[in-house]
Design a protein around this motif. Structure first.
Motif, PDB file in Angstrom:
ATOM      1  N   HIS A  86      18.708  -7.287  43.676  1.00 19.66           N
ATOM      2  CA  HIS A  86      18.768  -6.711  42.329  1.00 19.66           C
ATOM      3  C   HIS A  86      17.379  -6.644  41.713  1.00 19.66           C
ATOM      4  CE1 HIS A  86      21.795  -6.336  38.779  1.00 19.66           C
ATOM      5  NE2 HIS A  86      20.964  -5.332  38.845  1.00 19.66           N
ATOM      6  N   SER A  87      16.591  -7.665  41.913  1.00 17.34           N
ATOM      7  CA  SER A  87      15.230  -7.682  41.371  1.00 17.34           C
ATOM      8  C   SER A  87      14.382  -6.580  41.983  1.00 17.34           C
ATOM      9  CB  SER A  87      14.589  -9.053  41.633  1.00 17.34           C
ATOM     10  OG  SER A  87      15.349 -10.087  41.050  1.00 17.34           O
ATOM     11  N   SER A 124      12.587   0.741  40.047  1.00 16.76           N
ATOM     12  CA  SER A 124      12.820   1.645  38.908  1.00 16.76           C
ATOM     13  C   SER A 124      11.675   1.571  37.910  1.00 16.76           C
ATOM     14  CB  SER A 124      14.142   1.286  38.231  1.00 16.76           C
ATOM     15  OG  SER A 124      15.234   1.378  39.125  1.00 16.76           O
ATOM     16  N   LEU A 125      11.158   0.374  37.677  1.00 24.49           N
ATOM     17  CA  LEU A 125      10.044   0.230  36.735  1.00 24.49           C
ATOM     18  C   LEU A 125       8.787   0.929  37.235  1.00 24.49           C
ATOM     19  CD1 LEU A 125      10.469  -3.510  35.636  1.00 24.49           C
ATOM     20  CD2 LEU A 125      10.729  -1.487  34.201  1.00 24.49           C
ATOM     21  N   HIS A 128      15.381  -3.715  43.179  1.00 26.89           N
ATOM     22  CA  HIS A 128      15.803  -2.412  42.656  1.00 26.89           C
ATOM     23  C   HIS A 128      15.255  -2.192  41.244  1.00 26.89           C
ATOM     24  CE1 HIS A 128      18.510  -0.831  45.770  1.00 26.89           C
ATOM     25  NE2 HIS A 128      18.829  -2.089  46.028  1.00 26.89           N
ATOM     26  N   ILE A 129      15.268  -3.215  40.428  1.00 23.64           N
ATOM     27  CA  ILE A 129      14.726  -3.076  39.071  1.00 23.64           C
ATOM     28  C   ILE A 129      13.232  -2.830  39.133  1.00 23.64           C
ATOM     29  CG2 ILE A 129      14.343  -4.287  36.897  1.00 23.64           C
ATOM     30  CD1 ILE A 129      16.998  -5.729  37.347  1.00 23.64           C
ATOM     31  N   ILE A 170      18.808  -6.284  31.919  1.00 18.23           N
ATOM     32  CA  ILE A 170      17.497  -5.641  32.066  1.00 18.23           C
ATOM     33  C   ILE A 170      17.639  -4.283  32.727  1.00 18.23           C
ATOM     34  CG2 ILE A 170      15.301  -5.834  33.292  1.00 18.23           C
ATOM     35  CD1 ILE A 170      15.427  -8.843  32.802  1.00 18.23           C
ATOM     36  N   GLU A 171      18.507  -4.192  33.728  1.00 17.07           N
ATOM     37  CA  GLU A 171      18.719  -2.906  34.395  1.00 17.07           C
ATOM     38  C   GLU A 171      19.269  -1.868  33.422  1.00 17.07           C
ATOM     39  OE1 GLU A 171      20.710  -1.305  38.556  1.00 17.07           O
ATOM     40  OE2 GLU A 171      21.514  -3.081  37.565  1.00 17.07           O
ATOM     41  N   VAL A 230      16.311  -0.736  31.363  1.00 10.83           N
ATOM     42  CA  VAL A 230      15.393   0.117  32.119  1.00 10.83           C
ATOM     43  C   VAL A 230      15.977   1.516  32.302  1.00 10.83           C
ATOM     44  CG1 VAL A 230      14.316   0.430  34.387  1.00 10.83           C
ATOM     45  CG2 VAL A 230      14.281  -1.808  33.294  1.00 10.83           C
ATOM     46  N   SER A 231      17.257   1.609  32.565  1.00 14.90           N
ATOM     47  CA  SER A 231      17.877   2.915  32.784  1.00 14.90           C
ATOM     48  C   SER A 231      17.916   3.761  31.526  1.00 14.90           C
ATOM     49  CB  SER A 231      19.296   2.729  33.324  1.00 14.90           C
ATOM     50  OG  SER A 231      20.101   2.021  32.384  1.00 14.90           O
ATOM     51  N   LEU A 251      19.696  -9.944  34.804  1.00 16.76           N
ATOM     52  CA  LEU A 251      19.190  -8.782  35.526  1.00 16.76           C
ATOM     53  C   LEU A 251      20.006  -7.530  35.219  1.00 16.76           C
ATOM     54  CD1 LEU A 251      18.419 -10.379  39.012  1.00 16.76           C
ATOM     55  CD2 LEU A 251      16.774  -9.668  37.280  1.00 16.76           C
ATOM     56  N   SER A 252      21.312  -7.701  35.031  1.00 17.35           N
ATOM     57  CA  SER A 252      22.143  -6.542  34.669  1.00 17.35           C
ATOM     58  C   SER A 252      21.758  -6.002  33.301  1.00 17.35           C
ATOM     59  CB  SER A 252      23.618  -6.929  34.692  1.00 17.35           C
ATOM     60  OG  SER A 252      24.013  -7.370  35.978  1.00 17.35           O
TER      61      SER A 252
END
Length: 1431
Positions: A916-917, A923-924, A919-920, A863-864, A867-868, A860-861
């Motif tokens: 965490h999921s 953002s998406l 938040h991602i 992927i984040e 995404v950022s 997840l980190s």
């Protein structure tokens, strides 16, 4: 006889014997004289004899006047019939007649004028020189003091107006109008009469054809250019705007008819042809009129000044200013240098305001319905661009200037706003189109773009426009080779991002021009050896781009691929602009490029990272070079690895990291190298198995051998490094890992290198098809991850930086600590998405990865991080990343929906993962709604796994339903407490989804109803969640409902929860919204204040548009708009009334409240100033009852409690300041600006109200309480305490005196008077510390009184009344008077929730305080002392 007579007349004319000639003419028959005149008119040079003849007839007698009149009529008839020799001769004759007109008697002049009017009524064409005399006749008569017509006397001006009215009453056709307007120009009409002519022309142009409009407008501008230029401009603008709307409506109706009927007959084709011809004629007419106006503007500054005044006052009216004709006219006038800056600045301001209004309208149904706008900016600009092909060069130049001015809005913080984004997008769309339509502009546009690319701080927009130009007009750009080449010469000094985008923009030109390609090749070859690392990175990106775009048809020989080439490309590849690249040319180019890129292996690690990161895209675009690239990478990798069996760590860290003096340098980014090699190798394997067109049938034995060696190398690396310990990797757990020493830096770099290697192996293991079993593959991935995690945990533990004492310790007194080392993820986006999908697909294989919580968090980190970084990608990279983002969003949405609130969600680690999921996913969704807005429907279908044809609103509603399910799970489940603080993220997901819906749709209404009911029923006990829910509810209510009382109900409930700022005051209880609690009240209050601030901004927008309509004489629905404003202002004031009476919590809430109240008064002042402008511009203006209602409500709801609110805020701050002196100082500085601003706004509002009351004769100040001087205020509570203490002391003294003197039972009157005097003297003495502080401001009071006396006579009267009423209150509250307050009413509490009645005092709450007898005495003493101080 006539011949002799003519000769005699000529002799007398030459001798200038006028008396004898007059006698001769009077004694001769009239027919002979007229025959002589007719003969002269038919000859050349007849003006001299005719002039002499007219001069001789002195009009002293009636016969002379009649004969002269007949001569005039004869000459006019012959000139009208065209019997003159030439036009010049006719002009000379008319000149002679005009010179002698002033000597005519008035009756003769009137007769000639009547003759002209009769001819005009008969329809005589007003063409020829005979018409010139008419204006002179009318002007001559208008100069007469008296004119007798039909026995009636009138002035010359009245007669001229009668003639003008007679002409205006006639039926004018286009030709008549064109001929009459020059006549009116020669008459020198006053403004009133000219207004009638303009009105007549306005009626005429409605009926004439489009081809006849330009000459009429030309003559009309010439007529009114000095006296009424603005009136003519308004007429022209209104006419063409109305015609544009008319044709647009007709086209829309025709399209509807075409949809209804499938058969298209010949009549339909004829109608389309007619419509096209009408549109073409209208466009030609607009262009001609614009040219006429531009021509007059160059010599008539008043015309341009009036137009600039018009567009400046119309900047709030985008629907009026941003029309095709207005744009054309404005841009044409901007071609005049001295007016360019003013016009373009006004247009830019109007466009930005229009875009902001679009944004506000999408968020407010009230704004859409109160002031509906149909301003289509894009269509207006596209129409103007298309019309420029008709030779409107001056318009196209202005359009280019405006586009570059709009581009300046982009970049930096301004580029983030909606208005700036729309402005830059419009400019980026218009520039390529205008250049395509007008090729002669390429040079100027290209040179300016090149300059901006080299000088702008953020040149991405200009590079994007250059790329569009290269695609639309490549040949036009290549004609200006020197300008195109300019930016490339400075490529070395540009930042890597813009430089790479510039190379991509030039790609179509490189394909077409060999010289340009050779130029950039030479530049990049020099850059590869530049001192700047960034320049080397740009050169590598350029070489990789050429490798991607110049594809091969055959495989490169391995021997050639591994060679070093040093020859110049200009000798190996040569072609001209018209040469098509063949396979041999591309093969030579690719060989050269690979040879150059091999030198990257000796460059810095930043250059190598860029090199490795682009090789995979090269393999995808040019598959024939894949084997060569793999071989090249493998050959280099062998120098960095030691794969012998006895070596535990095969990575030669001594070759990867080097120590140079005091610096530790990373030589080789092993993670990027392995990732690139793995991706290229896997891509080649998949391509060969799929059997695509780019695959060679017979693989070379060397290729197979290279691939086998690469696979063997990866297998050995995976086997050695999976599950190994730190000691096996050569990492000392007890070593130094600080960035201060060389040893620590080396250890950190070694760990980073190994982490990159392990991540690359994880990616290779997952994407490789050579693994025997999926389960074994997942086990290998976990083993590699554990090895990687050992390293990261060690570094984070050993490289902790101690923080300062007290930072982040949350009151524990210990210093915070944080790791100073960060690890960059080497997982590509598609691999991370695939691993996530595999791990969460509920299969046996995926469960292996899912059970490892650390691996899930690592994934997840990564992927984040991906995404950022989406926002900074180029457009092509964003398109490539989109499929992976959709996969991630689909998997995370399903995971959160299913597992949020499940049994295992009580685990703290599971909570962290789901958090965490969420938040991602949030953002998406924000990325999808902003960056991929045009593809949002397809994205939502894939995320929701829907294949049916549903609208975007329906898909977003389905997404919102899933969010509702998650939110209810969190709110209702008591065991989900850890996730409650992250429930606001779910609400943010719903907010993103609803904001992408169509405003006011049924799906949005359903979401709003659900949120509203949730706020009523649920008590989340979380301020963040309550704030998110309330913000969403208010947003949806604004978009759905025209007027809603939501905020008023919320404010009432907040007033009850927070309490009143006066102690002992009860507030009506209301429990309608359970979401409002003591914990959430402050957060919800912030939402309400933000909403009120936004609402006041909408009201100000409408008021500014109303003022603009008044100044530009634009019609609008006044009553409807004012009704909307009145209702909205009342709702705002009702909620603000509850807020300012509440016991506001200390902090930012007080500041926000003060700002909102200040803005409310500014908005009310703007409303009042709108009426002040009306009184200036229009007569017989009356104030509407809506304004009176708003003013009355402001007096009752806001003005009365605002000063007690300020007193409460200041007293609260003083109490807090006793505890925290530093906090008090900081807040005092801020409030020293906020409170004076509020006071100033109140005073300005009252000032405008007084001015409007004086002009309208309506007392608007009836319910208002005038502002009081705040530099001397009486604190009733403090005075009561002091006086009560004095009374107690007096009673004690009296008791002592009575017990000490038993003989004296009565006290004399003198002693009692002395006692009373001493008591009055003691009271000021005891409160001296309070009063003396006020003495400092006595001069300010005197200055204030002087200012109020000079401001007007009404204010001193009000002040006198106030003092009088205050004295009356003192008498009423004095216990010695008869009118005392009943005891039963002294302690009565005023309930909150309703407005307190006006009791004649300064505020309703002060009534019970003024009821005390001691307070009246205290006020009397304070006023007496104040007056003494003043004296």
């Amino acid at each position: 006889m006539s011949v002799k007579l003519g000769k005699r007349v000529l002799q007398l004319i030459k001798s200038e014997d006028w008396q004898e000639l007059e006698q001769l003419l009077l004694n001769t028959e009239e027919d002979w004289v007229l025959e002589i005149v007719c003969q002269w008119v038919r000859r050349a040079g007849s003006s001299q004899p005719v002039g002499g003849l007219v001069t001789a007839l002195s009009c002293t007698t009636r016969e002379s006047t009649d004969l002269r009149l007949q001569v005039y009529e004869a000459v006019l008839k012959h000139v009208r019939d065209g019997v003159c020799v030439s036009e010049r001769c006719a002009g000379e004759l008319m000149g002679v007649l005009m010179v002698r007109v002033d000597t005519f008697p008035t009756a003769a002049l009137v007769s000639l004028i009547d003759h002209y009017l009769e001819l005009i009524k008969q329809g005589e064409p007003l063409q020829g020189r005979w018409v010139d005399l008419f204006a002179k006749l009318v002007t001559s008569v208008s100069c007469k003091e008296e004119v007798t017509i039909g026995g009636k006397q009138m002035g010359g001006d009245d007669y001229r107006y009668q003639v003008l009215k007679t002409l205006c009453d006639l039926n004018w056709i286009a030709e008549t109008t064109t001929c009459l307007l020059p006549i009116f120009s020669d008459m020198d009409l006053p403004k009133e009469e000219m207004e009638d002519v303009i009105f007549k022309v306005e009626q005429v142009v409605k009926e004439v054809e489009y081809q006849s409009v330009p000459p009429i407008m030309y003559q009309l501008i010439n007529l009114a250019r000095t006296k009424l230029p603005s009136r003519v401009l308004h007429l022209i603008i209104h006419y063409f705007t109305r015609q544009e709307h008319k044709l647009a409506k007709e086209k829309a109706k025709e399209k509807e008819k075409e949809k209804d009927s499938n058969d298209v007959n010949s009549m339909d084709m004829d109608s389309e042809t007619i419509d096209d011809s009408q549109q073409r004629d209208l466009t030609e007419a607009k262009g001609t009129v614009v040219l006429h106006i531009t021509h007059f503007a160059q010599y008539n500054p008043a015309l341009v000044r009036d137009y600039i005044k018009f567009i400046r006052s119309s900047t709030w009216l985008g629907e009026k200013l941003v029309t095709p004709f207005n744009l054309t006219l404005s841009l044409s006038l901007s071609s005049i240098d001295r007016y360019e800056e003013q016009i373009l600045s006004a247009l830019k301001s109007c466009l930005l305001r229009t875009f902001r209004e679009e944004e506000h309208s999408s968020n407010s149904r009230w704004l859409r319905e109160s002031w509906g706008t149909d301003c289509d900016v894009t269509t207006a600009f596209m129409t103007t661009v298309n019309n420029c092909i008709m030779g409107w060069d001056q318009v196209s130049q202005g359009l280019v200037q405006l586009a570059f001015s709009l581009l300046e809005c982009g970049g930096g913080p301004k580029g983030e706003s909606y208005a700036s984004q729309r402005a830059t997008h419009l400019a980026a769309t218009v520039l390529p189109l205008i250049v395509k339509k007008q090729p002669h502009l390429i040079s100027s546009v290209l040179s300016r773009i090149s300059n901006f690319i080299l000088s702008a701080s953020s040149p991405h927009l200009y590079v994007e426009i250059l790329g569009k130009l290269a695609k639309t007009v490549p040949l036009g750009l290549l004609e200006h080779f020197s300008i195109v080449r300019g930016p490339l010469e400075y490529l070395e000094y540009m930042a890597p991002g813009p430089a790479t985008l510039l190379l991509q923009a030039y790609n179509p030109l490189f394909r077409m021009n060999m010289s340009l390609k050779d130029t950039i090749m030479l530049i990049m070859r020099k850059m590869i050896f530049s001192k700047r690392v960034e320049s080397r990175q740009v050169a590598v990106c350029g070489f990789l781009q050429f490798l991607r775009n110049f594809r091969l048809l055959g495989t490169l020989p391995s021997s050639q691929a591994s060679m070093n080439f040093s020859s110049s490309l200009s000798t190996s590849v040569s072609a001209d602009i018209h040469t098509v690249f063949n396979s041999s040319t591309n093969e030579a180019l690719c060989l050269e490029l690979l040879g150059i890129l091999r030198r990257c292996f000796s460059q810095q690690h930043e250059v190598k990272t860029t090199f490795y990161g682009g090789l995979f895209e090269v393999c995808r675009a040019n598959p024939k070079v894949t084997v060569s690239i793999v071989e090249m990478l493998h050959h280099h990798l062998t120098t960095l690895l030691d794969l012998r069996d006895d070596i535990l760590n095969p990575v030669l860290l001594k070759n990867v990291i080097m120590v140079r003096g005091d610096n530790v340098v990373l030589v080789e980014p092993m993670g990027d190298l392995l990732s690139s090699l793995a991706a290229c190798k896997t891509h080649y394997e998949k391509t060969r198995e799929s059997g695509g067109d780019d695959v060679v049938d017979d693989d070379d034995d060397g290729d197979v051998e290279v691939l086998n060696d690469v696979c063997t190398m990866f297998d050995k690396l995976t086997e050695r490094l999976s599950g190994c310990d730190l000691e096996d990797l050569g990492i000392n757990p007890n070593g130094d890992f600080t960035s201060i020493t060389n040893a620590g830096q080396k250890n950190i770099l070694s760990c980073k290198v190994m982490v990159g290697v392990l991540e690359s192996l994880i990616e290779h293991t997952f994407i490789s098809e050579s693994q025997p079993s999926s389960e074994e593959k997942m086990q290998t991935i976990i083993a590699l991850f554990k090895s990687q995690k050992k390293i990261t945990d060690l570094v984070k533990e050993k490289s902790v930086k101690p923080g300062k004492n007290g930072e982040g310790s949350k009151g524990k007194g210990k210093g915070s600590s944080k790791s100073g080392v960060t690890f960059k993820s080497h997982l590509s986006s598609h691999v991370a998405a695939d691993i996530l999908a595999t791990s969460l697909n509920n299969s046996d294989v995926g469960s292996i990865l899912k059970r490892c919580h650390e691996f899930q968090m690592y994934l997840l980190s990564a992927i984040e991080e991906t995404v950022s970084s989406v926002k900074g990608l180029s457009r092509s990279e964003k398109e490539k990343t989109l499929p992976h983002l959709k996969t991630i969003a689909k998997v995370l949405l399903k995971e959160c929906t299913q597992n949020l609130g499940a049994e295992n969600s009580r685990d703290e680690r599971e909570v962290v993962r789901l958090r965490h999921s969420l938040h991602i996913l949030n953002s998406l969704m924000m990325i999808f709604s902003k960056i991929y807005k045009d593809k949002l429907e397809a994205i939502m279908k894939e995320i929701l796994d829907k294949t049916d044809n549903k609208t975007l609103d329906r898909l977003l509603y389905k997404f919102s339903k899933r969010c509702q399910k998650m939110l209810l799970t969190v709110v209702h489940n008591d065991e989900n407490g850890p996730l409650l603080k992250d429930a606001s993220v779910i609400v943010n997901l719903m907010t993103t989804a609803t904001q992408a819906m169509t405003p006011g749709c049924s799906e949005m209404e359903n979401v709003q109803d659900w949120i509203h009911q949730l706020c009523k029923d649920q008590d989340p006990d979380s301020s963040d969640l309550a704030k998110a829910l309330m913000t969403l509810l208010i947003k949806l209510s604004n978009q759905i409902k025209f007027n809603h009382s939501l905020t008023r109900g919320l404010a009432k409930e907040l007033h009850h929860k927070l309490g009143d700022f006066e102690q002992g005051v009860e507030v009506e209880e209301s429990n309608k919204y359970k979401i409002i609690t003591e914990n959430t009240a402050s957060a919800i209050l912030t939402c309400i204040l933000s909403h009120q601030d936004e609402t006041l901004g909408w009201i100000e927008l409408v008021l500014n548009k109303m003022k603009a309509c008044v100044s530009t004489a634009t019609e609008f629905e006044v009553n409807e708009v004012e009704k909307c404003i009145s209702v909205k202002c009342t709702h705002v004031m009702a909620s603000v009334y509850e807020v300012i009476q509440s016991a506001l919590p200390d902090g930012a809430t007080i500041d926000q409240t003060l700002r909102v109240v200040t803005k409310l008064y500014n908005t009310l002042s703007l409303y009042v100033k709108y009426y002040l402008d009306l009184f200036k511009l229009k007569n017989n203006t009356q104030i509407s009852d809506k304004l009176e209602k708003v003013v009355h409500n402001s007096a009752m709801m806001i003005s009365k409690p605002v000063y007690p609110m300020i007193t409460y805020i200041e007293s609260t701050q003083r109490q807090i300041g006793k505890k925290k002196q530093s906090t008090l100082t900081a807040r005092a500085i801020k409030e020293s600006k906020l409170i004076p601003s509020l006071i100033y706004s109140i005073e300005q509002y009252e000032k405008h109200l007084i001015t409007l009351s004086r002009k309208s004769k309506v007392n608007l100040m009836q319910a208002m309480k005038l502002s009081t001087a705040r530099d001397f205020r009486i604190n009733p509570n403090a005075l009561l305490d002091v006086l009560e203490q004095e009374n107690q002391e007096e009673e004690e003294e009296n008791n002592t005196e009575e017990t000490g003197d038993d003989n004296n039972s009565h006290v004399s009157d003198q002693d009692s008077d002395d006692n009373e005097g001493s008591r009055r003297e003691r009271a000021p003495a005891k409160s001296q510390s309070r009063v003396t502080k006020k003495h400092v401001s006595q001069r300010e009071d005197e200055d204030t009184d002087k200012q109020e006396e000079s401001a007007g006579k009404s204010q001193p009267k009000a002040k006198t009344k106030k003092r009088k009423s205050r004295g009356e209150d003192d008498n009423e509250n004095n216990p010695n008077t008869q009118n005392t307050t009943p005891p039963s009413k002294k302690g009565k509490k005023t309930p909150r929730g309703k407005l307190a009645p006006d009791d004649g005092l300064s505020h309703g709450r002060e009534k019970e305080q003024f009821g005390y007898s001691l307070l009246g005495e205290a006020i009397y003493k304070a006023e007496s002392l104040s007056l003494e101080c003043r004296e």
